[in-house]
Design a protein around this motif. Sequence first.
Motif, short mmCIF file in Angstrom:
data_model
loop_
_atom_site.label_atom_id
_atom_site.label_comp_id
_atom_site.label_asym_id
_atom_site.label_seq_id
_atom_site.Cartn_x
_atom_site.Cartn_y
_atom_site.Cartn_z
N VAL A 136 30.09 -11.53 14.49
CA VAL A 136 28.68 -11.49 14.10
C VAL A 136 28.07 -12.90 14.10
N PRO A 137 26.91 -13.08 14.71
CA PRO A 137 26.24 -14.38 14.69
C PRO A 137 26.06 -14.87 13.24
N GLY A 138 26.31 -16.14 13.04
CA GLY A 138 26.27 -16.71 11.70
C GLY A 138 27.66 -16.75 11.09
N ILE A 139 28.42 -15.70 11.27
CA ILE A 139 29.78 -15.64 10.75
C ILE A 139 30.76 -16.29 11.71
N ILE A 140 30.59 -16.05 13.01
CA ILE A 140 31.51 -16.62 13.99
C ILE A 140 31.48 -18.14 13.93
N GLU A 141 30.30 -18.74 13.73
CA GLU A 141 30.22 -20.19 13.66
C GLU A 141 30.99 -20.74 12.48
N ILE A 142 30.89 -20.07 11.33
CA ILE A 142 31.63 -20.50 10.14
C ILE A 142 33.13 -20.41 10.37
N ILE A 143 33.58 -19.30 10.93
CA ILE A 143 35.02 -19.11 11.13
C ILE A 143 35.57 -20.09 12.16
N LEU A 144 34.85 -20.32 13.23
CA LEU A 144 35.32 -21.27 14.23
C LEU A 144 35.48 -22.67 13.62
N GLU A 145 34.54 -23.05 12.79
CA GLU A 145 34.62 -24.36 12.14
C GLU A 145 35.82 -24.43 11.20
N LEU A 146 36.03 -23.38 10.39
CA LEU A 146 37.17 -23.37 9.47
C LEU A 146 38.50 -23.36 10.23
N ALA A 147 38.57 -22.54 11.26
CA ALA A 147 39.81 -22.44 12.03
C ALA A 147 40.12 -23.75 12.74
N GLU A 148 39.12 -24.34 13.33
CA GLU A 148 39.32 -25.61 14.03
C GLU A 148 39.82 -26.68 13.07
N GLY A 149 39.27 -26.71 11.87
CA GLY A 149 39.70 -27.67 10.88
C GLY A 149 41.15 -27.50 10.46
N ALA A 150 41.65 -26.26 10.57
CA ALA A 150 43.04 -25.97 10.21
C ALA A 150 43.97 -26.02 11.43
N GLY A 151 43.43 -26.37 12.59
CA GLY A 151 44.24 -26.46 13.79
C GLY A 151 44.57 -25.12 14.43
N ILE A 152 43.79 -24.09 14.09
CA ILE A 152 43.98 -22.76 14.67
C ILE A 152 43.00 -22.63 15.84
N LYS A 153 43.50 -22.51 17.05
CA LYS A 153 42.63 -22.53 18.23
C LYS A 153 42.74 -21.27 19.08
N LYS A 154 43.20 -20.18 18.45
CA LYS A 154 43.32 -18.92 19.19
C LYS A 154 42.69 -17.80 18.37
N MET A 155 42.08 -16.84 19.06
CA MET A 155 41.35 -15.79 18.36
C MET A 155 41.35 -14.50 19.17
N ARG A 156 41.10 -13.42 18.46
CA ARG A 156 40.87 -12.13 19.12
C ARG A 156 39.44 -12.06 19.62
N LEU A 157 39.30 -11.48 20.80
CA LEU A 157 37.99 -11.15 21.31
C LEU A 157 37.98 -9.64 21.54
N SER A 158 37.24 -8.93 20.70
CA SER A 158 37.25 -7.45 20.74
C SER A 158 36.29 -6.93 21.79
N ARG A 159 36.58 -7.32 23.01
CA ARG A 159 35.73 -6.91 24.14
C ARG A 159 36.25 -5.57 24.65
N THR A 160 35.99 -4.55 23.88
CA THR A 160 36.57 -3.24 24.15
C THR A 160 35.87 -2.53 25.30
N LYS A 161 36.63 -1.66 25.96
CA LYS A 161 36.03 -0.79 26.96
C LYS A 161 35.28 0.32 26.25
N ILE A 162 34.09 0.59 26.69
CA ILE A 162 33.23 1.57 26.02
C ILE A 162 33.90 2.94 25.98
N PHE A 163 34.62 3.29 27.03
CA PHE A 163 35.15 4.64 27.13
C PHE A 163 36.66 4.71 26.91
#
Length: 282
Positions: A136-163
């Motif tokens: 969600v916009p606003g939340i993703i920016e916060i999490i990316l900043e927190l994760a980057e600060g902790a050295g976590i550079k990998k994430m899930r991308l829930s780019r699901t197939k519609i069907f």
Amino acid sequence: MKKLIINADDFGRHELINRAVEKAFNTGCLCSATIMPGGAAFDDAISTAKKNPGLGVGIHFTLANGFPVLPPEEIPSLVTSEGVFPENYVEFLKLYLRGKISLSDIRRELAAQLEKVLRTGLEITHFDSHQHLHHVPGIIEIILELAEGAGIKKMRLSRTKIFDGEISGLSQFVGRLGLSSLAEFAKLKARKKNFLMPDNFSGIVAGESVSEKFLEKLLSDLPEGTTEVMLHPGTDNKILQDFCGWQHDFEEESAAVTSPKILQLIDEKKIFPVSFGELEEK
């Protein structure tokens, strides 16, 4: 090369989920799990992870359908009168879009969740979120900043197939379409900060379970690169459905990722089960 990340969400929510994760790691194709910081069985999940080196453990950031790490009075806009998060992502987003939830409260709570997991000494392989709210916009920016600060550079991308799986109604279709759109936004934000994400995402996001049949179809024509499959395994449907308030087939997903048929197919197709820890930059 074809790589497969089977990731169990909600690790730490209940001991019966933890037992399913442990079994699927030791006898199946599951190599990854994301731990819920406010989960009732958090300590048991940490113990389970430490007893099973090789199991990749990420953080399952939670803002809905769960319990906060901080005292409710410190994050008043995030919790109900009972001191818990909104019942589900729909209720959360209604409040969020109306400006009723403070981004400062979100930042404080998510920072506390991350710190709680970091204090365990476990290496955190990646992050995702309960009910996909990290997109969600606003939340993703916060999490990316927190994760980057902790050295976590990998994430899930829930780019699901519609069907993927069956669609039982318009609400499911709209939900999947909305998530796919949010995922594209999150991908752009994450790429700018050089976060790594699997090439493909699968798993049925509208409540149905990942069955043996679903996995068989997926693995028979798995694309090149790394594919993450999200699921929620457990060992006792009756107990977990009552506990989680969710009529999900936890047992079917546990059976699917420990199925001899599926394990044989993975071997025959020369697919490599991995965790997010093994996700590499191309």
